[in-house]
Design a protein around this motif. Structure first.
Motif, mmCIF file in Angstrom:
data_model
loop_
_atom_site.group_PDB
_atom_site.id
_atom_site.type_symbol
_atom_site.label_atom_id
_atom_site.label_comp_id
_atom_site.label_asym_id
_atom_site.label_seq_id
_atom_site.Cartn_x
_atom_site.Cartn_y
_atom_site.Cartn_z
ATOM 1 N N GLN A 70 1.010 -1.159 -0.041
ATOM 2 C CA GLN A 70 0.048 0.071 0.096
ATOM 3 C C GLN A 70 0.974 1.260 0.044
ATOM 4 O O GLN A 70 1.864 1.306 0.921
ATOM 5 C CB GLN A 70 -0.790 -0.040 0.905
ATOM 6 N N ASP A 71 0.488 2.158 -0.800
ATOM 7 C CA ASP A 71 1.111 3.384 -0.804
ATOM 8 C C ASP A 71 0.805 4.263 0.550
ATOM 9 O O ASP A 71 -0.101 4.450 0.911
ATOM 10 C CB ASP A 71 0.961 4.257 -2.097
ATOM 11 N N ASP B 115 -3.249 4.327 -1.529
ATOM 12 C CA ASP B 115 -3.543 3.370 -2.664
ATOM 13 C C ASP B 115 -2.938 1.891 -2.589
ATOM 14 O O ASP B 115 -1.911 1.789 -2.111
ATOM 15 C CB ASP B 115 -2.985 3.977 -3.983
ATOM 16 N N LEU C 32 -1.196 -1.281 -4.251
ATOM 17 C CA LEU C 32 -0.359 -1.117 -5.323
ATOM 18 C C LEU C 32 -0.183 -2.604 -5.934
ATOM 19 O O LEU C 32 -0.290 -2.593 -7.200
ATOM 20 C CB LEU C 32 0.995 -0.886 -4.915
ATOM 21 N N GLN D 110 6.757 4.024 -3.217
ATOM 22 C CA GLN D 110 7.013 3.237 -4.607
ATOM 23 C C GLN D 110 7.790 3.910 -5.275
ATOM 24 O O GLN D 110 7.491 5.032 -5.932
ATOM 25 C CB GLN D 110 5.468 2.855 -5.097
ATOM 26 N N CYS E 109 3.166 -2.151 -10.934
ATOM 27 C CA CYS E 109 2.927 -3.592 -11.642
ATOM 28 C C CYS E 109 3.815 -3.617 -12.822
ATOM 29 O O CYS E 109 4.225 -2.704 -13.611
ATOM 30 C CB CYS E 109 1.381 -2.965 -12.018
ATOM 31 N N ARG F 197 0.544 1.959 -12.137
ATOM 32 C CA ARG F 197 0.855 2.456 -10.957
ATOM 33 C C ARG F 197 0.743 1.192 -9.980
ATOM 34 O O ARG F 197 1.116 0.914 -8.952
ATOM 35 C CB ARG F 197 0.325 3.602 -10.555
ATOM 36 N N SER F 198 -0.657 0.657 -10.287
ATOM 37 C CA SER F 198 -1.097 -0.442 -9.351
ATOM 38 C C SER F 198 -1.515 -1.768 -10.250
ATOM 39 O O SER F 198 -1.807 -1.581 -11.410
ATOM 40 C CB SER F 198 -2.516 0.119 -8.625
ATOM 41 N N CYS F 199 -1.323 -2.882 -9.608
ATOM 42 C CA CYS F 199 -1.832 -4.187 -10.114
ATOM 43 C C CYS F 199 -3.356 -4.147 -10.281
ATOM 44 O O CYS F 199 -3.969 -4.800 -10.945
ATOM 45 C CB CYS F 199 -1.297 -5.065 -9.424
ATOM 46 N N TYR G 222 -5.617 -2.569 -11.667
ATOM 47 C CA TYR G 222 -6.051 -1.747 -12.725
ATOM 48 C C TYR G 222 -7.444 -1.889 -13.528
ATOM 49 O O TYR G 222 -7.839 -1.003 -14.394
ATOM 50 C CB TYR G 222 -5.123 -1.316 -13.674
#
Length: 145
Positions: free
Chosen positions: A30-31, A36, A38, A98, A104, A109-111, A113
């Protein structure tokens, strides 16, 4: 099966974790600044111990059967600000910074998505960098690094 908490000399805090039958625990990154989510990956006792010691995320790759340091290929390391354990002692939460803004292997930015919309999965987050530019080869499946 991974050797999890049966290690001689393992820190006591590792012995409190409820590892699955393969000696693994899911870890959510997590950011730390935005909250967020991630990505999610697996950790064994060694990867979690190394993460705590080194201050950077180290995961266990089930497909490759070895440790992988997040960002070892991409440069997108995760610097640890906190490590938390859930109430059931079977999920790890890593609060991270991050590096490079991409978690990802798809260049996002994130898996996470894709969103369920009208009975189908729709990509809702942009690719920030082409994966071939990051890794030098085509990426597929769930190979994060």
């Amino acid at each position: 099966m991974q050797d999890s908490n049966a290690r001689v000399g393992a820190p006591d805090w590792l012995k409190e974790i409820r590892w699955n039958t393969d000696g693994l625990i899911p870890a959510i990154a997590q950011d730390a600044a935005t909250g967020d989510i991630l990505m999610m990956a697996w950790m064994n006792a060694e990867s979690l111990r190394l993460t705590a010691e080194e201050g950077q995320a180290v995961y266990w790759s089930r497909s490759r059967g070895k440790l992988w340091r997040k960002g070892e290929t991409s440069g997108h390391q995760q610097v640890i600000s906190e490590i938390r354990l859930d109430c059931d002692e079977d999920v790890i939460l890593l609060k991270v910074e991050q590096k490079g803004g991409i978690a990802c292997h798809t260049g996002r930015r994130s898996c996470f998505y894709r969103r369920l919309e009208g009975g189908q999965w729709t990509s809702v987050d942009p690719v920030l960098r082409n994966p071939e530019a990051i890794y030098g080869k085509k990426q597929g499946g769930s190979n994060h690094e």
